[in-house]
Scaffold this motif. Sequence first.
Motif, PDB file in Angstrom:
ATOM      1  N   LEU A   1      77.229   2.986  -7.191  1.00 46.89           N
ATOM      2  CA  LEU A   1      78.231   1.972  -6.477  1.00 46.89           C
ATOM      3  C   LEU A   1      77.584   0.719  -6.452  1.00 46.89           C
ATOM      4  O   LEU A   1      76.264   0.424  -6.428  1.00 46.89           O
TER       5      LEU A   1
ATOM      6  N   THR B   1      86.528   0.495  -5.203  1.00 43.47           N
ATOM      7  CA  THR B   1      86.969   1.460  -3.846  1.00 43.47           C
ATOM      8  C   THR B   1      87.518   0.550  -2.900  1.00 43.47           C
ATOM      9  O   THR B   1      87.772  -0.483  -2.844  1.00 43.47           O
TER      10      THR B   1
ATOM     11  N   LYS C   1      82.650   1.513  -8.290  1.00 46.64           N
ATOM     12  CA  LYS C   1      82.275   2.773  -8.483  1.00 46.64           C
ATOM     13  C   LYS C   1      82.279   3.031  -9.845  1.00 46.64           C
ATOM     14  O   LYS C   1      83.413   3.031 -10.659  1.00 46.64           O
TER      15      LYS C   1
END
Length: 177
Positions: A37, A140, A146
């Motif tokens: 992330l 996201t 991501k």
Amino acid sequence: MMQQMEASNSICASKYKEIITKAVCGNATKFFTLTQLIEPPKGQCPTKILGTTVTKLRLGNVTNIAKAMTGQDLGAKISGSFEIHVWYAHNNGNSTDATRQHVQFEKFIPIPDLDEGTIRILEARVETIKSPECLESSVTGEHNIKVKVELGVFVELIGETRILVCTCQPDGEDDDS
């Protein structure tokens, strides 16, 4: 053929010698994925990913050759790092920007075919068989990015191992060396 072997046995007395040598004692190939992330800079809410690349792969030395914590497989722990570069749109698609993130990883690679005659491992090598590649990148619900990356490695363990060699001595001679 049998008569030749019998004749040769009458001339030679067979003995076996154990030789300790350096050899490849086990190897394994492993493909694995990592998900990372990435938080964009404050005030930017990415809306679309325009491109993702992975660069600067560095593999460390193979360490910790031992049994896996989850099972009985022998294996090696590898470590390394790479950089993810993401180009994205934000501000309702009116602006673009790029960000990068340095990623470090550690993975246990099982080596199920380790030679049973291995006395000790002397060295281990790891090499890339598939460079890190972005499989998927998306925004996201929390406006983070991501990224899913796949990487393939080959691990080889070199160690001391025992082999038996049949030696042939003429009858009557004894070799004690």
